[in-house]
Design a protein around this motif. Sequence first.
Motif, PDB file in Angstrom:
ATOM      1  N   UNK A   3      12.227  -3.703   6.082  1.00 21.57           N
ATOM      2  CA  UNK A   3      12.876  -3.347   4.825  1.00 21.57           C
ATOM      3  C   UNK A   3      12.208  -2.111   4.215  1.00 21.57           C
ATOM      4  N   UNK A   4      10.885  -2.003   4.313  1.00 19.70           N
ATOM      5  CA  UNK A   4      10.177  -0.856   3.740  1.00 19.70           C
ATOM      6  C   UNK A   4      10.655   0.448   4.375  1.00 19.70           C
ATOM      7  N   UNK A   5      10.827   0.446   5.692  1.00 20.94           N
ATOM      8  CA  UNK A   5      11.336   1.649   6.369  1.00 20.94           C
ATOM      9  C   UNK A   5      12.741   1.988   5.882  1.00 20.94           C
ATOM     10  N   UNK A   6      13.550   0.958   5.703  1.00 24.25           N
ATOM     11  CA  UNK A   6      14.934   1.176   5.257  1.00 24.25           C
ATOM     12  C   UNK A   6      14.967   1.660   3.810  1.00 24.25           C
ATOM     13  N   UNK A   7      14.019   1.176   2.974  1.00 21.55           N
ATOM     14  CA  UNK A   7      13.943   1.667   1.602  1.00 21.55           C
ATOM     15  C   UNK A   7      13.643   3.161   1.603  1.00 21.55           C
ATOM     16  N   UNK A   8      12.724   3.578   2.474  1.00 21.47           N
ATOM     17  CA  UNK A   8      12.359   4.996   2.563  1.00 21.47           C
ATOM     18  C   UNK A   8      13.541   5.866   2.979  1.00 21.47           C
ATOM     19  N   UNK A   9      14.437   5.292   3.801  1.00 17.62           N
ATOM     20  CA  UNK A   9      15.616   6.034   4.248  1.00 17.62           C
ATOM     21  C   UNK A   9      16.772   5.953   3.257  1.00 17.62           C
ATOM     22  N   UNK A  27      16.128  -9.002  -0.974  1.00 15.97           N
ATOM     23  CA  UNK A  27      15.941  -7.557  -0.767  1.00 15.97           C
ATOM     24  C   UNK A  27      15.649  -6.877  -2.100  1.00 15.97           C
ATOM     25  N   UNK A  28      16.304  -7.302  -3.168  1.00 16.39           N
ATOM     26  CA  UNK A  28      16.032  -6.726  -4.492  1.00 16.39           C
ATOM     27  C   UNK A  28      14.578  -6.979  -4.896  1.00 16.39           C
ATOM     28  N   UNK A  29      14.104  -8.197  -4.642  1.00 17.74           N
ATOM     29  CA  UNK A  29      12.721  -8.545  -4.960  1.00 17.74           C
ATOM     30  C   UNK A  29      11.751  -7.706  -4.125  1.00 17.74           C
ATOM     31  N   UNK A  30      12.068  -7.519  -2.840  1.00 17.02           N
ATOM     32  CA  UNK A  30      11.220  -6.699  -1.960  1.00 17.02           C
ATOM     33  C   UNK A  30      11.193  -5.246  -2.432  1.00 17.02           C
ATOM     34  N   UNK A  31      12.351  -4.735  -2.815  1.00 17.68           N
ATOM     35  CA  UNK A  31      12.424  -3.332  -3.240  1.00 17.68           C
ATOM     36  C   UNK A  31      11.584  -3.120  -4.499  1.00 17.68           C
ATOM     37  N   UNK A  32      11.652  -4.076  -5.433  1.00 15.13           N
ATOM     38  CA  UNK A  32      10.858  -3.981  -6.657  1.00 15.13           C
ATOM     39  C   UNK A  32       9.361  -3.964  -6.313  1.00 15.13           C
ATOM     40  N   UNK A  33       8.935  -4.865  -5.413  1.00 19.04           N
ATOM     41  CA  UNK A  33       7.522  -4.914  -5.004  1.00 19.04           C
ATOM     42  C   UNK A  33       7.137  -3.623  -4.288  1.00 19.04           C
ATOM     43  N   UNK A  34       8.033  -3.078  -3.481  1.00 26.72           N
ATOM     44  CA  UNK A  34       7.772  -1.833  -2.744  1.00 26.72           C
ATOM     45  C   UNK A  34       7.608  -0.660  -3.716  1.00 26.72           C
ATOM     46  N   UNK A  35       8.466  -0.602  -4.759  1.00 25.93           N
ATOM     47  CA  UNK A  35       8.362   0.470  -5.757  1.00 25.93           C
ATOM     48  C   UNK A  35       7.032   0.395  -6.502  1.00 25.93           C
ATOM     49  N   UNK A  36       6.599  -0.835  -6.825  1.00 27.95           N
ATOM     50  CA  UNK A  36       5.386  -1.008  -7.622  1.00 27.95           C
ATOM     51  C   UNK A  36       4.105  -0.801  -6.822  1.00 27.95           C
ATOM     52  N   UNK A  37       4.072  -1.243  -5.549  1.00 23.19           N
ATOM     53  CA  UNK A  37       2.805  -1.208  -4.805  1.00 23.19           C
ATOM     54  C   UNK A  37       2.942  -0.632  -3.404  1.00 23.19           C
ATOM     55  N   UNK A  42       4.453  -5.498  -0.056  1.00 23.57           N
ATOM     56  CA  UNK A  42       5.310  -6.361   0.756  1.00 23.57           C
ATOM     57  C   UNK A  42       4.532  -7.284   1.679  1.00 23.57           C
ATOM     58  N   UNK A  43       3.230  -7.114   1.750  1.00 24.91           N
ATOM     59  CA  UNK A  43       2.431  -7.975   2.612  1.00 24.91           C
ATOM     60  C   UNK A  43       2.421  -9.403   2.064  1.00 24.91           C
ATOM     61  N   UNK A  44       2.349 -10.362   2.959  1.00 25.33           N
ATOM     62  CA  UNK A  44       2.355 -11.764   2.570  1.00 25.33           C
ATOM     63  C   UNK A  44       1.093 -12.103   1.790  1.00 25.33           C
TER      64      UNK A  44
END
Length: 158
Positions: A3-9, A27-37, A42-44
């Motif tokens: 998902x992180x790679x796809x967010x970058x694209x 995915x919305x929750x992952x994107x929010x975590x990716x934007x913040x950190x 996204x690591x467990x």
Amino acid sequence: MDAAERFEHGESNAVIASELRVARRSVERWRRAWREAGVEGLRSAGPASLPKLDPSQVAALERELDMGPRAHGWEDQRWTLVRVKAVIRRRFGVTYSIHGVWDLLRRAGWSCRQPARRAVERDEDAVRGWVRETWPSGQAPRRRSTRGSSSRTRPGCR
């Protein structure tokens, strides 16, 4: 991490959710975590909670179960999930759900309907005698097909 790679694209949440076969809300929750950190966000973080019983308590539970249900006040020699749950509650003061008890026992090597170990007091001769003499008497007698029964009147059953 996909998902992180796809967010970058710049892919949309709907496309990512569809292709990764997850809920759009995840995915919305992952994107929010990716934007913040970033990717680290996204690591467990590990399991949501710690196990209720530590390994030494699980070993103590197995010793309790090895003593058998009679040692804990039940008339017969059957362990059920409800009974194991009661033993855990009495011995350790911890409450498990029935599903949680099953997961705990399965991780400890116990199986459903089949003891992990053979009973010490098992008498093989008595078991063979019961199977040969008592068990057949408990089975319903076979119905014989009679004239006009469905087994004789169906087409193709001759």
